[in-house]
Motif scaffolding. Structure first.
Motif, PDB file in Angstrom:
ATOM      1  N   VAL A 128       0.854  -1.196   0.000  1.00  9.00           N
ATOM      2  CA  VAL A 128       0.000   0.000   0.000  1.00  9.00           C
ATOM      3  C   VAL A 128       0.887   1.244   0.000  1.00  9.00           C
ATOM      4  O   VAL A 128       1.877   1.312   0.740  1.00  9.00           O
ATOM      5  CB  VAL A 128      -0.910   0.029   1.260  1.00  9.00           C
TER       6      VAL A 128
ATOM      7  N   VAL B 256     -11.272 -11.231  18.120  1.00  5.60           N
ATOM      8  CA  VAL B 256     -12.190 -10.354  17.379  1.00  5.60           C
ATOM      9  C   VAL B 256     -11.410  -9.639  16.275  1.00  5.60           C
ATOM     10  O   VAL B 256     -10.195  -9.471  16.372  1.00  5.60           O
ATOM     11  CB  VAL B 256     -12.871  -9.364  18.367  1.00  5.60           C
TER      12      VAL B 256
ATOM     13  N   TYR C 289     -15.425  -2.668   9.012  1.00  2.00           N
ATOM     14  CA  TYR C 289     -16.799  -2.887   9.487  1.00  2.00           C
ATOM     15  C   TYR C 289     -16.856  -4.169  10.311  1.00  2.00           C
ATOM     16  O   TYR C 289     -17.413  -4.186  11.416  1.00  2.00           O
ATOM     17  CB  TYR C 289     -17.764  -2.991   8.287  1.00  2.00           C
TER      18      TYR C 289
HETATM   19  C1  LIG Z   1      -4.258  -4.187   1.660  1.00  5.18           C
HETATM   20  C2  LIG Z   1      -5.442  -4.113   2.581  1.00  5.18           C
HETATM   21  C3  LIG Z   1      -6.484  -3.287   2.248  1.00  5.18           C
HETATM   22  C4  LIG Z   1      -7.608  -3.224   3.082  1.00  5.18           C
HETATM   23  N1  LIG Z   1      -8.599  -2.362   2.756  1.00  5.18           N
HETATM   24  C5  LIG Z   1      -9.681  -2.268   3.528  1.00  5.18           C
HETATM   25  C6  LIG Z   1     -10.696  -1.320   3.245  1.00  5.18           C
HETATM   26  O1  LIG Z   1     -10.613  -0.518   2.316  1.00  5.18           O
HETATM   27  N2  LIG Z   1     -11.780  -1.290   4.044  1.00  5.18           N
HETATM   28  C7  LIG Z   1     -11.915  -2.122   5.102  1.00  5.18           C
HETATM   29  O2  LIG Z   1     -12.946  -2.047   5.775  1.00  5.18           O
HETATM   30  N3  LIG Z   1     -10.947  -3.002   5.436  1.00  5.18           N
HETATM   31  C8  LIG Z   1      -9.823  -3.083   4.676  1.00  5.18           C
HETATM   32  N4  LIG Z   1      -8.824  -3.932   5.024  1.00  5.18           N
HETATM   33  C9  LIG Z   1      -8.954  -4.738   6.239  1.00  5.18           C
HETATM   34  C10 LIG Z   1      -8.710  -3.882   7.490  1.00  5.18           C
HETATM   35  O3  LIG Z   1      -7.484  -3.210   7.381  1.00  5.18           O
HETATM   36  C11 LIG Z   1      -8.713  -4.778   8.723  1.00  5.18           C
HETATM   37  O4  LIG Z   1      -9.788  -5.687   8.624  1.00  5.18           O
HETATM   38  C12 LIG Z   1      -8.844  -3.977  10.023  1.00  5.18           C
HETATM   39  O5  LIG Z   1      -7.722  -3.157  10.215  1.00  5.18           O
HETATM   40  C13 LIG Z   1      -8.979  -4.947  11.202  1.00  5.18           C
HETATM   41  O6  LIG Z   1      -8.938  -4.234  12.410  1.00  5.18           O
HETATM   42  P1  LIG Z   1      -8.356  -4.931  13.728  1.00  5.18           P
HETATM   43  O7  LIG Z   1      -8.618  -3.989  14.838  1.00  5.18           O
HETATM   44  O8  LIG Z   1      -8.857  -6.320  13.821  1.00  5.18           O
HETATM   45  O9  LIG Z   1      -6.803  -5.080  13.471  1.00  5.18           O
HETATM   46  P2  LIG Z   1      -5.691  -3.942  13.257  1.00  5.18           P
HETATM   47  O10 LIG Z   1      -6.276  -2.731  12.666  1.00  5.18           O
HETATM   48  O11 LIG Z   1      -4.581  -4.623  12.542  1.00  5.18           O
HETATM   49  O12 LIG Z   1      -5.206  -3.577  14.733  1.00  5.18           O
HETATM   50  C14 LIG Z   1      -4.481  -4.509  15.496  1.00  5.18           C
HETATM   51  C15 LIG Z   1      -3.700  -3.740  16.555  1.00  5.18           C
HETATM   52  O13 LIG Z   1      -3.074  -4.695  17.418  1.00  5.18           O
HETATM   53  C16 LIG Z   1      -1.806  -4.224  17.780  1.00  5.18           C
HETATM   54  N5  LIG Z   1      -0.996  -5.391  18.170  1.00  5.18           N
HETATM   55  C17 LIG Z   1      -0.649  -6.436  17.395  1.00  5.18           C
HETATM   56  N6  LIG Z   1       0.064  -7.313  18.123  1.00  5.18           N
HETATM   57  C18 LIG Z   1       0.166  -6.817  19.372  1.00  5.18           C
HETATM   58  C19 LIG Z   1       0.789  -7.271  20.575  1.00  5.18           C
HETATM   59  N7  LIG Z   1       1.446  -8.433  20.609  1.00  5.18           N
HETATM   60  N8  LIG Z   1       0.719  -6.505  21.680  1.00  5.18           N
HETATM   61  C20 LIG Z   1       0.048  -5.323  21.653  1.00  5.18           C
HETATM   62  N9  LIG Z   1      -0.563  -4.844  20.531  1.00  5.18           N
HETATM   63  C21 LIG Z   1      -0.507  -5.585  19.426  1.00  5.18           C
HETATM   64  C22 LIG Z   1      -1.289  -3.531  16.527  1.00  5.18           C
HETATM   65  O14 LIG Z   1      -0.298  -2.580  16.839  1.00  5.18           O
HETATM   66  C23 LIG Z   1      -2.569  -2.886  15.987  1.00  5.18           C
HETATM   67  O15 LIG Z   1      -2.718  -1.542  16.414  1.00  5.18           O
HETATM   68  C24 LIG Z   1      -7.681  -4.018   4.237  1.00  5.18           C
HETATM   69  C25 LIG Z   1      -6.600  -4.841   4.575  1.00  5.18           C
HETATM   70  C26 LIG Z   1      -5.496  -4.891   3.770  1.00  5.18           C
HETATM   71  C27 LIG Z   1      -4.344  -5.753   4.154  1.00  5.18           C
END
Ligand SMILES: Cc1cc2nc3c(=O)[nH]c(=O)nc-3n(C[C@H](O)[C@H](O)[C@H](O)COP(=O)(O)OP(=O)(O)OC[C@H]3O[C@@H](n4cnc5c(N)ncnc54)[C@H](O)[C@@H]3O)c2cc1C
Length: 440
Positions: A193, A294, A310
């Motif tokens: 990206v 989650v 979402y």
């Molecule tokens: C190329 C790409 C494009 C995408 N485009 C879209 C889009 O346009 N629209 C959309 O809705 N979704 C999109 N997604 C998906 C979206 O980015 C994810 O589904 C979303 O970020 C998930 O949120 P999350 O909170 O589960 O994880 P994340 O956003 O990854 O957050 C996880 C957090 O956990 C923390 N963490 C990890 N390990 C540890 C640890 N051991 N100790 C403490 N903290 C830790 C990290 O620092 C991070 O802040 C895309 C994904 C990719 C790869």
């Protein structure tokens, strides 16, 4: 060693962790979020939130703040197939369904995630940044009772909690240590990206370009301030090519497509780019005694169908309802039953979406199949709108999983009966919208 106690420990302060913590803290639960990074932090993503995602942003109390934070509205998507067909789908359509907003919101993750984490703080959650969780702690019976973490200065912290939530994203440490995550061999895709300024012809539609001589696909969206997000997703074999630099890999990919090359002639890449992958892990079940997963930690959705943000927030909403019961009951059996109920709710909610994701993922691997379906959708705007509405999270997936829809998608054009002019392909009217589901 310092010990910090909470009722719920949330590992990860992305959309999943912030939503879970926000809804739990509002219900009076003592929640601690730890994240290994300092916010605002970036996250490789195409940075688009589906129209229905706005419902969750609203529920977290941040929708208006985000809408005035400099992002862009997206009215739909345009998908460019390898053979030249262009599928145009809009969120406002005749199918009878409407999202919480009529548009998607494209906004930098630096902005979105910081605002969501603040929402959790405002709701009463404690937040510790630059704290990296290293392993889970179990009692003699194997029940997870918290985690051990390291702060930025290398000090060890014991984080004790009757419930640990793994919201730590793709390749979740919590999921691996709890033996919940299955690493598969398919799809082994990676993403690169990068952000650009000066891309010509950007509009209020997200754009996807599949293949056309290049393996993989690319997504483009205006994310505010004249900046365009470009996300390129390729199979593992092609990811090797990014060794020379992620940003350079994205440059080369988009400039190899004639349609894009001309629009990038005067564009300037404004960051080095970031890579992520492989996308090949998924939880068998999303809980064990004392722990639940989650967001991406539980299920990674292919970026082509989008909406991972979402799903992360919706997963947090679902988990919070069940986790509240799990931490408030004195009975361990009932606590486990509450987490098992969360897992069932999550399967009901996301199962149909997983099937569509697999369908599209398979088609992407076979350009001829993708072209075939794209030509059908190009010729039938109602079908395209319905599919785009499903990816926008407000048209139920069953609409496109119906045999009649799937047959129309794969049948040769000469077998198609022309639909009556203006006839919606979905007969169900907008009365399905619940009261909370209405435009504000
Ligand atoms: C190329 C790409 C494009 C995408 N485009 C879209 C889009 O346009 N629209 C959309 O809705 N979704 C999109 N997604 C998906 C979206 O980015 C994810 O589904 C979303 O970020 C998930 O949120 P999350 O909170 O589960 O994880 P994340 O956003 O990854 O957050 C996880 C957090 O956990 C923390 N963490 C990890 N390990 C540890 C640890 N051991 N100790 C403490 N903290 C830790 C990290 O620092 C991070 O802040 C895309 C994904 C990719 C790869």
């Amino acid at each position: 060693m310092t010990a910090i106690r909470s009722e719920v420990l949330v590992v990860g302060g992305g959309p999943a962790g912030s939503a879970t913590a926000c809804f739990l803290a509002r219900a009076g639960v003592d929640v601690l979020i730890v994240d290994r990074q300092r916010f605002p932090r970036d996250k490789p993503c195409a940075e688009y939130i589906s129209p229905e995602g706005s419902r969750l942003l609203d529920a977290m109390g941040v929708l208006r703040a985000l809408e005035s934070a400099g992002g862009e509205q997206l009215n739909g998507m345009e998908v460019h197939a390898p053979g030249g067909a262009v599928v145009h789908g809009e969120f406002v359509a005749k199918h009878g369904y409407r999202g919480f907003r009529d548009w998607g919101l494209a906004i930098r993750r630096t902005v979105l995630d910081a605002i969501l984490l603040d929402a959790a703080r405002i709701a009463g959650a404690r937040v510790m940044e630059r704290v990296s969780v290293r392993k889970l702690v179990r009692n003699a019976g194997g029940r997870v009772q918290g985690a051990l973490a390291l702060t930025a200065d290398g000090s060890a912290v014991s984080l004790d909690a009757p419930l640990t939530v793994g919201a730590d994203g793709l390749h979740s440490m919590v999921g691996r240590h709890a033996d919940l995550v299955r690493v598969g061999s398919w799809p082994r895709r990676y993403a690169a990206v990068a952000h650009f300024r000066g891309v010509q012809g950007m509009s209020a539609f997200g754009e996807m370009y599949v293949g056309a001589g290049r393996v993989g696909y690319a997504g483009l969206a205006a994310v505010g301030g004249g900046v365009t997000n470009v996300a390129v997703v390729v199979p593992a074999a092609r990811a090797e090519e990014a060794r020379g630099g992620v940003g350079e890999f994205v440059d080369e990919w988009v400039r190899a497509l004639p349609d894009l090359a001309v629009r990038f002639e005067r564009a300037e890449r404004i960051d080095a780019g970031a890579a992520v992958g492989p996308f090949n892990s998924r939880a068998r079940v999303a809980w064990r005694p004392g722990v639940a997963l989650v967001g991406d930690a539980a299920d990674f959705f292919d970026p082509f169908t989008g909406e991972g943000i979402y799903s992360a927030m919706r997963g947090g909403e679902l988990l919070a309802a069940h986790a509240l019961e799990a931490v408030r009951t004195p009975s361990r059996t009932r606590a486990d039953a509450a987490l098992a109920a969360y897992d069932r709710a999550r399967r009901r909610e996301f199962g149909p979406k997983w099937r569509i994701e697999r369908l599209i993922g398979t088609a992407i691997e076979c350009p001829a199949v993708f072209d075939w379906m794209a030509r059908r959708l190009e010729a039938d705007r109602a079908m395209a709108d319905a599919l785009i509405g499903v990816t926008g999270d407000f048209v139920p997936p069953r609409v496109v999983l119906r045999p009649s829809f799937l047959l129309r998608l794969i049948r040769p054009a000469r077998w198609q009966r022309a639909p009556a002019a203006g006839a919606p392909i979905v007969s169900t009217p907008a009365t399905r919208l619940s009261s909370e589901h209405r435009h504000s």
